[in-house]
Design an enzyme around this catalytic site. Structure first.
Site, PDB file in Angstrom:
ATOM      1  N   SER A 218      24.315  30.000  98.278  1.00 22.78           N
ATOM      2  CA  SER A 218      25.124  31.158  98.403  1.00 22.78           C
ATOM      3  C   SER A 218      23.737  32.489  98.097  1.00 22.78           C
ATOM      4  O   SER A 218      23.979  33.586  98.265  1.00 22.78           O
ATOM      5  CB  SER A 218      24.993  31.200  96.198  1.00 22.78           C
ATOM      6  OG  SER A 218      24.354  30.339  95.775  1.00 22.78           O
ATOM      7  N   HIS A 219      22.278  32.250  98.796  1.00 25.63           N
ATOM      8  CA  HIS A 219      21.449  33.654  99.089  1.00 25.63           C
ATOM      9  C   HIS A 219      20.393  32.784 100.119  1.00 25.63           C
ATOM     10  O   HIS A 219      19.524  33.034 100.185  1.00 25.63           O
ATOM     11  CB  HIS A 219      20.311  33.213  97.675  1.00 25.63           C
ATOM     12  CG  HIS A 219      21.138  33.659  96.684  1.00 25.63           C
ATOM     13  ND1 HIS A 219      22.033  33.503  95.619  1.00 25.63           N
ATOM     14  CD2 HIS A 219      21.401  35.374  96.367  1.00 25.63           C
ATOM     15  CE1 HIS A 219      21.814  34.181  94.452  1.00 25.63           C
ATOM     16  NE2 HIS A 219      22.354  35.101  95.050  1.00 25.63           N
TER      17      HIS A 219
ATOM     18  N   ARG B  51      24.750  35.295 103.290  1.00 25.84           N
ATOM     19  CA  ARG B  51      24.196  36.589 102.188  1.00 25.84           C
ATOM     20  C   ARG B  51      23.527  37.445 103.898  1.00 25.84           C
ATOM     21  O   ARG B  51      23.709  38.240 103.833  1.00 25.84           O
ATOM     22  CB  ARG B  51      22.683  36.797 101.720  1.00 25.84           C
ATOM     23  CG  ARG B  51      22.680  36.345 100.682  1.00 25.84           C
ATOM     24  CD  ARG B  51      23.620  37.314  99.430  1.00 25.84           C
ATOM     25  NE  ARG B  51      24.647  36.567  98.838  1.00 25.84           N
ATOM     26  CZ  ARG B  51      24.331  36.921  97.787  1.00 25.84           C
ATOM     27  NH1 ARG B  51      24.774  38.716  97.363  1.00 25.84           N
ATOM     28  NH2 ARG B  51      25.601  35.744  96.343  1.00 25.84           N
TER      29      ARG B  51
ATOM     30  N   ALA C 172      17.801  36.316  95.706  1.00 24.18           N
ATOM     31  CA  ALA C 172      17.644  35.092  94.940  1.00 24.18           C
ATOM     32  C   ALA C 172      16.272  35.378  94.228  1.00 24.18           C
ATOM     33  O   ALA C 172      15.412  36.275  95.043  1.00 24.18           O
ATOM     34  CB  ALA C 172      17.551  33.653  94.705  1.00 24.18           C
TER      35      ALA C 172
ATOM     36  N   THR D  87      25.870  40.031  87.082  1.00 25.61           N
ATOM     37  CA  THR D  87      25.491  38.573  86.906  1.00 25.61           C
ATOM     38  C   THR D  87      24.431  39.145  86.620  1.00 25.61           C
ATOM     39  O   THR D  87      23.753  37.399  85.751  1.00 25.61           O
ATOM     40  CB  THR D  87      25.947  37.889  87.861  1.00 25.61           C
ATOM     41  OG1 THR D  87      24.832  38.628  89.219  1.00 25.61           O
ATOM     42  CG2 THR D  87      26.996  38.011  88.027  1.00 25.61           C
TER      43      THR D  87
ATOM     44  N   ARG E  31      27.350  34.701  91.245  1.00 23.30           N
ATOM     45  CA  ARG E  31      29.005  35.066  92.157  1.00 23.30           C
ATOM     46  C   ARG E  31      28.946  34.709  93.287  1.00 23.30           C
ATOM     47  O   ARG E  31      30.117  33.547  93.424  1.00 23.30           O
ATOM     48  CB  ARG E  31      29.259  36.968  91.981  1.00 23.30           C
ATOM     49  CG  ARG E  31      30.219  37.088  92.304  1.00 23.30           C
ATOM     50  CD  ARG E  31      30.783  39.210  92.324  1.00 23.30           C
ATOM     51  NE  ARG E  31      32.482  39.019  93.391  1.00 23.30           N
ATOM     52  CZ  ARG E  31      32.941  38.801  91.550  1.00 23.30           C
ATOM     53  NH1 ARG E  31      33.327  38.626  90.557  1.00 23.30           N
ATOM     54  NH2 ARG E  31      34.453  39.927  91.825  1.00 23.30           N
TER      55      ARG E  31
ATOM     56  N   GLU F  51      27.999  31.649  94.510  1.00 18.83           N
ATOM     57  CA  GLU F  51      29.127  30.115  93.520  1.00 18.83           C
ATOM     58  C   GLU F  51      30.612  30.519  93.303  1.00 18.83           C
ATOM     59  O   GLU F  51      30.530  29.704  94.476  1.00 18.83           O
ATOM     60  CB  GLU F  51      27.735  29.407  92.889  1.00 18.83           C
ATOM     61  CG  GLU F  51      26.496  29.283  93.039  1.00 18.83           C
ATOM     62  CD  GLU F  51      26.308  28.028  93.809  1.00 18.83           C
ATOM     63  OE1 GLU F  51      27.844  27.421  94.496  1.00 18.83           O
ATOM     64  OE2 GLU F  51      25.457  28.161  94.310  1.00 18.83           O
TER      65      GLU F  51
ATOM     66  N   HIS G 216      26.726  35.279  72.644  1.00 19.62           N
ATOM     67  CA  HIS G 216      26.114  36.503  72.990  1.00 19.62           C
ATOM     68  C   HIS G 216      25.588  36.322  73.148  1.00 19.62           C
ATOM     69  O   HIS G 216      24.635  37.082  73.037  1.00 19.62           O
ATOM     70  CB  HIS G 216      26.593  36.294  70.521  1.00 19.62           C
ATOM     71  CG  HIS G 216      25.877  35.345  70.112  1.00 19.62           C
ATOM     72  ND1 HIS G 216      26.385  33.858  69.794  1.00 19.62           N
ATOM     73  CD2 HIS G 216      24.993  35.396  69.410  1.00 19.62           C
ATOM     74  CE1 HIS G 216      25.591  34.043  68.601  1.00 19.62           C
ATOM     75  NE2 HIS G 216      24.719  34.364  68.707  1.00 19.62           N
TER      76      HIS G 216
ATOM     77  N   ARG H 183      14.315  21.204  92.303  1.00 21.42           N
ATOM     78  CA  ARG H 183      15.431  20.715  93.349  1.00 21.42           C
ATOM     79  C   ARG H 183      14.858  21.192  94.346  1.00 21.42           C
ATOM     80  O   ARG H 183      15.042  20.715  95.469  1.00 21.42           O
ATOM     81  CB  ARG H 183      16.678  21.062  93.161  1.00 21.42           C
ATOM     82  CG  ARG H 183      17.773  21.195  94.025  1.00 21.42           C
ATOM     83  CD  ARG H 183      18.973  21.388  92.991  1.00 21.42           C
ATOM     84  NE  ARG H 183      19.004  23.740  92.953  1.00 21.42           N
ATOM     85  CZ  ARG H 183      18.581  23.710  94.388  1.00 21.42           C
ATOM     86  NH1 ARG H 183      19.017  23.725  95.026  1.00 21.42           N
ATOM     87  NH2 ARG H 183      18.648  25.712  93.755  1.00 21.42           N
TER      88      ARG H 183
HETATM   89  P1  NDP Z   1      21.340  27.724  88.577  1.00 19.37           P
HETATM   90  O1  NDP Z   1      22.272  27.952  87.775  1.00 19.37           O
HETATM   91  O2  NDP Z   1      21.840  26.922  89.669  1.00 19.37           O
HETATM   92  O3  NDP Z   1      19.577  27.461  88.240  1.00 19.37           O
HETATM   93  C1  NDP Z   1      18.620  28.133  87.384  1.00 19.37           C
HETATM   94  C2  NDP Z   1      17.476  28.081  87.259  1.00 19.37           C
HETATM   95  O4  NDP Z   1      17.660  26.787  86.467  1.00 19.37           O
HETATM   96  C3  NDP Z   1      16.613  27.435  88.460  1.00 19.37           C
HETATM   97  O5  NDP Z   1      15.760  27.545  88.411  1.00 19.37           O
HETATM   98  C4  NDP Z   1      17.366  26.026  88.406  1.00 19.37           C
HETATM   99  O6  NDP Z   1      16.290  24.963  88.978  1.00 19.37           O
HETATM  100  C5  NDP Z   1      16.519  25.643  87.420  1.00 19.37           C
HETATM  101  N1  NDP Z   1      17.943  23.977  86.002  1.00 19.37           N
HETATM  102  C6  NDP Z   1      18.816  24.045  87.097  1.00 19.37           C
HETATM  103  N2  NDP Z   1      18.995  22.720  87.093  1.00 19.37           N
HETATM  104  C7  NDP Z   1      18.788  21.826  85.253  1.00 19.37           C
HETATM  105  C8  NDP Z   1      18.237  21.527  84.913  1.00 19.37           C
HETATM  106  N3  NDP Z   1      19.306  20.054  85.021  1.00 19.37           N
HETATM  107  N4  NDP Z   1      16.891  21.287  84.490  1.00 19.37           N
HETATM  108  C9  NDP Z   1      15.841  21.930  84.323  1.00 19.37           C
HETATM  109  N5  NDP Z   1      16.194  23.529  85.413  1.00 19.37           N
HETATM  110  C10 NDP Z   1      17.393  23.055  86.059  1.00 19.37           C
HETATM  111  O7  NDP Z   1      21.075  29.670  89.005  1.00 19.37           O
HETATM  112  P2  NDP Z   1      22.689  30.519  88.963  1.00 19.37           P
HETATM  113  O8  NDP Z   1      23.352  29.644  89.181  1.00 19.37           O
HETATM  114  O9  NDP Z   1      22.095  31.184  87.201  1.00 19.37           O
HETATM  115  O10 NDP Z   1      21.237  31.930  89.697  1.00 19.37           O
HETATM  116  C11 NDP Z   1      21.466  31.159  91.214  1.00 19.37           C
HETATM  117  C12 NDP Z   1      20.132  32.518  91.531  1.00 19.37           C
HETATM  118  O11 NDP Z   1      21.267  33.548  92.185  1.00 19.37           O
HETATM  119  C13 NDP Z   1      19.391  32.783  91.030  1.00 19.37           C
HETATM  120  O12 NDP Z   1      18.186  32.602  91.817  1.00 19.37           O
HETATM  121  C14 NDP Z   1      19.217  34.273  90.926  1.00 19.37           C
HETATM  122  O13 NDP Z   1      18.961  35.106  91.331  1.00 19.37           O
HETATM  123  C15 NDP Z   1      20.650  34.479  92.308  1.00 19.37           C
HETATM  124  N6  NDP Z   1      21.296  36.022  91.086  1.00 19.37           N
HETATM  125  C16 NDP Z   1      21.005  37.152  92.195  1.00 19.37           C
HETATM  126  C17 NDP Z   1      21.624  37.732  91.795  1.00 19.37           C
HETATM  127  C18 NDP Z   1      20.986  39.326  92.176  1.00 19.37           C
HETATM  128  O14 NDP Z   1      22.375  40.569  92.549  1.00 19.37           O
HETATM  129  N7  NDP Z   1      20.598  39.484  92.839  1.00 19.37           N
HETATM  130  C19 NDP Z   1      22.666  38.387  91.211  1.00 19.37           C
HETATM  131  C20 NDP Z   1      22.722  36.690  90.301  1.00 19.37           C
HETATM  132  C21 NDP Z   1      22.188  36.243  90.759  1.00 19.37           C
HETATM  133  P3  NDP Z   1      16.182  24.255  90.410  1.00 19.37           P
HETATM  134  O15 NDP Z   1      16.564  25.855  91.658  1.00 19.37           O
HETATM  135  O16 NDP Z   1      15.467  23.960  91.233  1.00 19.37           O
HETATM  136  O17 NDP Z   1      17.464  24.253  91.031  1.00 19.37           O
END
Ligand code: NDP
Length: 340
Positions: A48-49, A53, A124, A161, A188, A190, A231, A313
């Site tokens: 997604s990033h 993009r 990201a 987000t 978003r 995703e 919350h 990962r």
């Molecule tokens: P995820 O839910 O995919 O992951 C969140 C974090 O948790 C990551 O560091 C991930 O590590 C870790 N993680 C995931 N599963 C586990 C687990 N089972 N146990 C331990 N750690 C875990 O992220 P989001 O979907 O919330 O966000 C995705 C990306 O989107 C982010 O990089 C964020 O910066 C980006 N984003 C950017 C925006 C912008 O405007 N620039 C707006 C919103 C989001 P790992 O990566 O190794 O899976």
């Protein structure tokens, strides 16, 4: 059913991104900085990033509200404060140029904060953080986005987000401890990928335009997303609005969406706040001892217990991609090539 894919080496993926970006009006410096960012995302398995993009960057530039060639301007506001004006360009170039300056300030002052203003943010945050953990520094970063998310107990789209990232450097060549997540229940991007694939999204990610719980990706994109953790996630998201909005004199997510005429068709415009701490200045002669204590008292316990570390990962994907390249969906490859 298997989805058709196209195999690319990382250097081919980078060259493709640069070619598309330059062809569509980005300067060479911006095209390379954006390509560095999206190829790192693709490499680490963050689709997604990743290259996806590039479509949003080109579309945003074509809407005429962002610059493809502005040079960032740097202002030292106080000994530990750096303000970077990206001049309505895409944030990657400003960030790349700011990193060495912020590292130097953190080493001088022990702590440094940076606000990047007037930037299109589309990436990201883990990559921003890695630049500092690689230098042995602790870092946090956050940014608002477009107002797609309703606060806990509300019904209006008010919050972005709003991702938040934290990084801790680990000794002896170990991968840093970095977590980076949206405060929405999902990113978003995703939801957009689910819509493109025609797949339902999990429950709890959003509501439709009437505020009803919903798993239809297209309906949630028209309605509102939810924060994670009720919350608690909602309060964290408000904190990010404040820290990377009014505190650095930049837009909130709602203002970013209004800047886009309420359509959200372009990538968010606004700011990012980064805070960097140098353990060596904080702890002096005890720094190595304390970093080692973090290993034994926290990380070793977690690893021995089989806990999956955030970032694991990505680092695994990275090791594979660096050897073998990446596979991207044929449909994305076609969409990218349609921009040439
Ligand atoms: P995820 O839910 O995919 O992951 C969140 C974090 O948790 C990551 O560091 C991930 O590590 C870790 N993680 C995931 N599963 C586990 C687990 N089972 N146990 C331990 N750690 C875990 O992220 P989001 O979907 O919330 O966000 C995705 C990306 O989107 C982010 O990089 C964020 O910066 C980006 N984003 C950017 C925006 C912008 O405007 N620039 C707006 C919103 C989001 P790992 O990566 O190794 O899976």
């Amino acid at each position: 059913m298997t989805t058709a894919t196209v195999h690319l080496s990382l250097s081919d993926a980078h060259a493709l991104a640069v070619r598309i970006l330059e062809h569509n009006g980005f300067s060479a410096a911006h095209a390379h900085a954006i390509a560095d960012t999206v190829v790192a995302g693709e490499r680490d398995g963050c689709a997604s990033h990743g290259l996806y993009r590039v479509l949003g960057c080109v579309h945003t530039l074509k809407q005429g509200k962002a610059s493809g060639d502005a040079e960032p301007a740097f202002h030292r506001m106080a000994p530990a404060l750096l303000r970077v004006d990206a001049q309505q360009a895409f944030y990657s170039l400003a960030y790349q140029q700011a990193v060495p300056q912020l590292i130097e300030i953190a080493r001088e002052q022990g702590i440094a904060a940076m606000g990047i203003n007037n930037c299109v943010h589309y990436a990201a945050l883990w990559r921003d953080i890695e630049a500092f953990t690689a230098a042995g520094l602790v870092a946090i970063a956050c940014t608002p986005s477009h107002a797609w998310v309703t606060p806990y107990g509300g019904s209006q789209r008010l919050l972005g987000t709003n991702p938040f990232a934290f990084g801790w450097p680990r000794p002896d060549g170990r991968d840093p401890y970095i977590f980076d997540f949206a405060t929405s229940a999902s990113a978003r991007g995703e939801i957009e990928l689910h819509r493109r694939a025609g797949k339902p999204i999990p429950e709890g990610w959003g509501v439709d335009e009437e505020g009803n719980a919903c798993t239809d990706a297209a309906k949630v994109l028209r309605g509102a997303q939810l924060t994670f953790g009720g919350h608690k996630g909602s309060a964290l998201s408000v904190m990010i609005e404040l820290l990377a909005g009014p505190l650095i004199a930049d837009m909130t997510s709602r203002e970013s969406l209004a800047f886009d005429g309420g359509k959200g068709k372009t990538l968010p415009m606004g700011g990012e706040l980064v805070i960097v701490i140098d353990p060596k200045r904080f702890l002096g002669e005890y720094a190595d001892q304390e970093l080692a204590r973090a290993e034994t008292s926290l990380f070793k316990v977690m690893e021995d217990d089989g806990v999956r570390m955030p970032g694991a990962r990505r680092y695994r994907n990275r090791a594979v991609s660096q050897q073998q390249g990446v596979d991207i969906p044929q449909a994305l490859f076609d969409d990218l090539n349609a921009l040439l």
